[in-house]
Design a protein around this motif. Structure first.
Motif, PDB file in Angstrom:
ATOM      1  N   GLY A 191       0.930  -1.209  -0.081  1.00 19.52           N
ATOM      2  CA  GLY A 191       0.332   0.091  -0.292  1.00 19.52           C
ATOM      3  C   GLY A 191       0.326   1.588   0.044  1.00 19.52           C
ATOM      4  O   GLY A 191       1.897   1.414  -0.415  1.00 19.52           O
ATOM      5  N   ALA A 192      -0.081   2.436  -0.253  1.00 24.01           N
ATOM      6  CA  ALA A 192       0.571   3.459  -0.684  1.00 24.01           C
ATOM      7  C   ALA A 192       1.682   3.791   1.559  1.00 24.01           C
ATOM      8  O   ALA A 192       0.828   3.530   1.728  1.00 24.01           O
ATOM      9  CB  ALA A 192       0.011   4.548  -0.685  1.00 24.01           C
ATOM     10  N   VAL A 193       2.712   4.830   1.404  1.00 28.81           N
ATOM     11  CA  VAL A 193       3.036   5.088   2.540  1.00 28.81           C
ATOM     12  C   VAL A 193       3.331   6.216   2.386  1.00 28.81           C
ATOM     13  O   VAL A 193       3.570   7.327   2.311  1.00 28.81           O
ATOM     14  CB  VAL A 193       4.453   4.561   2.662  1.00 28.81           C
ATOM     15  CG1 VAL A 193       5.136   5.165   3.553  1.00 28.81           C
ATOM     16  CG2 VAL A 193       4.501   3.151   2.338  1.00 28.81           C
ATOM     17  N   VAL A 194       3.122   6.919   3.947  1.00 26.91           N
ATOM     18  CA  VAL A 194       2.843   8.510   4.259  1.00 26.91           C
ATOM     19  C   VAL A 194       3.577   8.293   5.229  1.00 26.91           C
ATOM     20  O   VAL A 194       3.304   7.178   6.606  1.00 26.91           O
ATOM     21  CB  VAL A 194       1.628   8.645   5.004  1.00 26.91           C
ATOM     22  CG1 VAL A 194       1.002  10.366   4.932  1.00 26.91           C
ATOM     23  CG2 VAL A 194       0.546   8.226   3.494  1.00 26.91           C
ATOM     24  N   SER A 195       4.317   9.756   5.481  1.00 30.91           N
ATOM     25  CA  SER A 195       4.948   9.865   6.629  1.00 30.91           C
ATOM     26  C   SER A 195       4.495  11.061   6.907  1.00 30.91           C
ATOM     27  O   SER A 195       4.211  12.314   6.584  1.00 30.91           O
ATOM     28  CB  SER A 195       6.558   9.938   6.462  1.00 30.91           C
ATOM     29  OG  SER A 195       7.196  11.436   5.151  1.00 30.91           O
ATOM     30  N   GLN A 196       4.491  11.485   8.891  1.00 32.84           N
ATOM     31  CA  GLN A 196       4.920  12.858   9.055  1.00 32.84           C
ATOM     32  C   GLN A 196       6.082  12.799  10.038  1.00 32.84           C
ATOM     33  O   GLN A 196       7.180  12.008  10.663  1.00 32.84           O
ATOM     34  CB  GLN A 196       3.858  12.492   9.805  1.00 32.84           C
ATOM     35  CG  GLN A 196       2.205  12.777   9.207  1.00 32.84           C
ATOM     36  CD  GLN A 196       0.675  12.495  10.661  1.00 32.84           C
ATOM     37  OE1 GLN A 196      -0.025  11.847  10.562  1.00 32.84           O
ATOM     38  NE2 GLN A 196       1.469  13.739  10.949  1.00 32.84           N
ATOM     39  N   HIS A 197       6.507  14.557  10.654  1.00 31.04           N
ATOM     40  CA  HIS A 197       7.799  14.310  10.578  1.00 31.04           C
ATOM     41  C   HIS A 197       7.273  16.140  11.214  1.00 31.04           C
ATOM     42  O   HIS A 197       6.327  16.761  10.952  1.00 31.04           O
ATOM     43  CB  HIS A 197       8.644  14.173   9.463  1.00 31.04           C
ATOM     44  CG  HIS A 197      10.252  15.279  10.533  1.00 31.04           C
ATOM     45  ND1 HIS A 197      10.636  14.826  11.345  1.00 31.04           N
ATOM     46  CD2 HIS A 197      10.288  17.237  10.650  1.00 31.04           C
ATOM     47  CE1 HIS A 197      11.782  15.407  12.229  1.00 31.04           C
ATOM     48  NE2 HIS A 197      11.437  16.552  12.157  1.00 31.04           N
ATOM     49  N   PRO A 198       7.355  16.313  12.896  1.00 34.41           N
ATOM     50  CA  PRO A 198       8.404  15.354  13.434  1.00 34.41           C
ATOM     51  C   PRO A 198       7.506  14.781  13.694  1.00 34.41           C
ATOM     52  O   PRO A 198       5.829  14.373  13.914  1.00 34.41           O
ATOM     53  CB  PRO A 198       8.803  15.922  15.010  1.00 34.41           C
ATOM     54  CG  PRO A 198       7.479  17.446  14.732  1.00 34.41           C
ATOM     55  CD  PRO A 198       6.988  17.712  13.105  1.00 34.41           C
ATOM     56  N   SER A 199       7.784  13.371  14.907  1.00 36.58           N
ATOM     57  CA  SER A 199       6.605  12.253  15.205  1.00 36.58           C
ATOM     58  C   SER A 199       5.595  13.222  16.990  1.00 36.58           C
ATOM     59  O   SER A 199       4.577  12.534  17.114  1.00 36.58           O
ATOM     60  CB  SER A 199       7.299  11.121  15.978  1.00 36.58           C
ATOM     61  OG  SER A 199       8.427  10.863  16.874  1.00 36.58           O
ATOM     62  N   ARG A 200       6.700  13.567  17.649  1.00 36.39           N
ATOM     63  CA  ARG A 200       5.870  14.049  18.690  1.00 36.39           C
ATOM     64  C   ARG A 200       7.123  15.388  18.558  1.00 36.39           C
ATOM     65  O   ARG A 200       8.239  15.528  18.483  1.00 36.39           O
ATOM     66  CB  ARG A 200       6.496  13.149  20.295  1.00 36.39           C
ATOM     67  CG  ARG A 200       7.886  13.536  20.318  1.00 36.39           C
ATOM     68  CD  ARG A 200       7.846  11.732  21.835  1.00 36.39           C
ATOM     69  NE  ARG A 200       6.834  10.983  21.432  1.00 36.39           N
ATOM     70  CZ  ARG A 200       6.268   9.536  22.300  1.00 36.39           C
ATOM     71  NH1 ARG A 200       7.046  10.441  23.680  1.00 36.39           N
ATOM     72  NH2 ARG A 200       6.286   9.093  21.607  1.00 36.39           N
ATOM     73  N   VAL A 201       6.009  15.984  19.321  1.00 34.60           N
ATOM     74  CA  VAL A 201       7.153  17.428  20.211  1.00 34.60           C
ATOM     75  C   VAL A 201       6.053  18.640  21.207  1.00 34.60           C
ATOM     76  O   VAL A 201       4.678  18.338  21.115  1.00 34.60           O
ATOM     77  CB  VAL A 201       6.762  19.080  18.559  1.00 34.60           C
ATOM     78  CG1 VAL A 201       5.258  19.001  18.349  1.00 34.60           C
ATOM     79  CG2 VAL A 201       6.980  20.234  19.109  1.00 34.60           C
ATOM     80  N   ILE A 202       7.032  18.774  21.926  1.00 34.93           N
ATOM     81  CA  ILE A 202       6.534  19.826  23.274  1.00 34.93           C
ATOM     82  C   ILE A 202       6.999  21.174  22.854  1.00 34.93           C
ATOM     83  O   ILE A 202       8.244  21.287  22.242  1.00 34.93           O
ATOM     84  CB  ILE A 202       7.370  18.833  24.116  1.00 34.93           C
ATOM     85  CG1 ILE A 202       7.147  17.440  24.102  1.00 34.93           C
ATOM     86  CG2 ILE A 202       6.831  19.818  25.496  1.00 34.93           C
ATOM     87  CD1 ILE A 202       8.009  17.279  25.435  1.00 34.93           C
ATOM     88  N   CYS A 203       6.242  22.309  23.226  1.00 39.41           N
ATOM     89  CA  CYS A 203       6.709  23.232  23.032  1.00 39.41           C
ATOM     90  C   CYS A 203       5.714  24.153  23.687  1.00 39.41           C
ATOM     91  O   CYS A 203       4.842  23.561  24.777  1.00 39.41           O
ATOM     92  CB  CYS A 203       5.928  23.702  21.443  1.00 39.41           C
ATOM     93  SG  CYS A 203       4.605  23.996  21.276  1.00 39.41           S
ATOM     94  N   LYS A 204       6.217  25.553  24.228  1.00 38.96           N
ATOM     95  CA  LYS A 204       5.565  26.741  25.005  1.00 38.96           C
ATOM     96  C   LYS A 204       4.491  27.069  24.229  1.00 38.96           C
ATOM     97  O   LYS A 204       4.149  27.260  23.445  1.00 38.96           O
ATOM     98  CB  LYS A 204       6.378  27.944  25.322  1.00 38.96           C
ATOM     99  CG  LYS A 204       8.194  26.540  25.918  1.00 38.96           C
ATOM    100  CD  LYS A 204       9.075  27.570  26.617  1.00 38.96           C
ATOM    101  CE  LYS A 204      10.066  27.472  27.190  1.00 38.96           C
ATOM    102  NZ  LYS A 204      11.463  28.454  27.342  1.00 38.96           N
ATOM    103  N   SER A 205       3.026  27.856  25.510  1.00 36.96           N
ATOM    104  CA  SER A 205       2.448  28.116  25.173  1.00 36.96           C
ATOM    105  C   SER A 205       3.008  29.689  24.176  1.00 36.96           C
ATOM    106  O   SER A 205       3.639  30.322  24.529  1.00 36.96           O
ATOM    107  CB  SER A 205       1.825  28.920  25.951  1.00 36.96           C
ATOM    108  OG  SER A 205      -0.096  29.290  26.083  1.00 36.96           O
ATOM    109  N   GLY A 206       2.417  29.800  23.127  1.00 43.65           N
ATOM    110  CA  GLY A 206       2.369  30.568  22.670  1.00 43.65           C
ATOM    111  C   GLY A 206       3.124  30.728  21.361  1.00 43.65           C
ATOM    112  O   GLY A 206       3.566  32.113  20.476  1.00 43.65           O
ATOM    113  N   THR A 207       3.851  29.081  20.566  1.00 47.09           N
ATOM    114  CA  THR A 207       4.450  29.300  19.971  1.00 47.09           C
ATOM    115  C   THR A 207       3.700  28.480  18.997  1.00 47.09           C
ATOM    116  O   THR A 207       2.623  28.485  18.890  1.00 47.09           O
ATOM    117  CB  THR A 207       6.108  27.863  20.821  1.00 47.09           C
ATOM    118  OG1 THR A 207       5.221  27.362  20.907  1.00 47.09           O
ATOM    119  CG2 THR A 207       6.988  29.152  21.338  1.00 47.09           C
ATOM    120  N   SER A 208       4.622  28.412  17.649  1.00 49.21           N
ATOM    121  CA  SER A 208       4.325  28.294  16.463  1.00 49.21           C
ATOM    122  C   SER A 208       5.135  26.568  16.191  1.00 49.21           C
ATOM    123  O   SER A 208       6.297  26.793  16.253  1.00 49.21           O
ATOM    124  CB  SER A 208       3.911  29.203  14.956  1.00 49.21           C
ATOM    125  OG  SER A 208       3.331  29.527  15.302  1.00 49.21           O
TER     126      SER A 208
END
Lengths: 116, 113
Positions: A1-18
């Motif tokens: 089947g077709a393969v779809v990837s995502q990056h990053p797998s996990r992210v932690i950020c501070k409130s207010g950032t993008s």
């Protein structure tokens, strides 16, 4: 089947950032991709449809200025969560249709976002 | 818009027994019905799908049935194994790739050894 990837797998950020999340179709081209959000122990909810070369379409209740989508090529869509807040913490998953009838959707592995 | 109801929310079966998960949909225009398996922390994986011109489809231990008149479809897993334990989601859409999927709320399938 077709393969779809995502990056990053996990992210932690501070409130207010993008935070920017990438979704790539690895072995096929996708003029359309979809972004879903999944809260813990809940189902997937469609957020928006990403269209290559044109504006994304958003589901009712999803703020387009908060969740910026760019589909600049046939294999890449990006979702940017702007000015993230703790309530934006969720599992973000993209999908892309593939196959002859273009109805079978293949999902990425998801991105876990935690906003502190 | 489409609305998909899924039952049960949790299903516990003995290893080797069969499991059945049921879904109903509201939009008679929907014509494509996929089933996904999701393991903890991972994206959904397509396990089987059915189109509205077919009443039943089978792939080894997994089968899906569709009743267009009643607007319901079901997932059947036979000879369940521990690795079948996961959350299963049904979905419905008018096919063509232009629309996102509407998912049911999911069924947590637990296979008891």
């Amino acid at each position: 089947g077709a393969v779809v990837s995502q990056h990053p797998s996990r992210v932690i950020c501070k409130s207010g950032t993008s935070v920017k999340i990438e979704c790539r179709s690895l072995d096929f081209q996708a003029t359309t991709m979809f972004w879903y959000r999944q809260f813990p122990k809940q189902s997937l909810m469609l957020m928006a449809t990403s269209n290559e070369g044109s504006k994304a379409t958003y589901e009712q209740g999803v703020e387009k200025d908060k969740f910026l989508i760019n589909h600049a090529s046939l294999t890449l869509s990006t979702l940017t969560v702007t000015s993230a807040h703790p309530e934006d913490s969720s599992f973000y998953i993209c999908s892309a249709p593939s196959g002859g009838r273009q109805e079978t959707q293949y999902f990425g592995p998801g991105t876990r976002l935690l906003v502190l | 818009g489409e609305n998909v109801e899924q039952h049960p929310s949790t299903l516990s079966v003995q290893e080797g027994d069969s499991a059945v998960i049921k879904c109903t949909y509201s939009d008679s225009a929907s014509n494509y019905f996929p089933w996904y398996k999701q393991e903890l922390g991972k994206g959904p994986q397509l396990i089987i799908d059915i189109r509205s011109n077919v009443g039943e489809k089978k792939d080894q231990r997994i089968a899906v049935t569709l009743n267009k008149t009643a607007k319901h479809f079901s997932l059947h897993i036979t000879e369940t194994q521990p690795e079948d334990s996961a959350v299963y989601f049904c979905a419905a859409v008018w096919g063509g790739g232009a629309d996102g999927l509407t998912f049911g709320k999911g069924t947590h399938l637990i296979i008891q050894p």
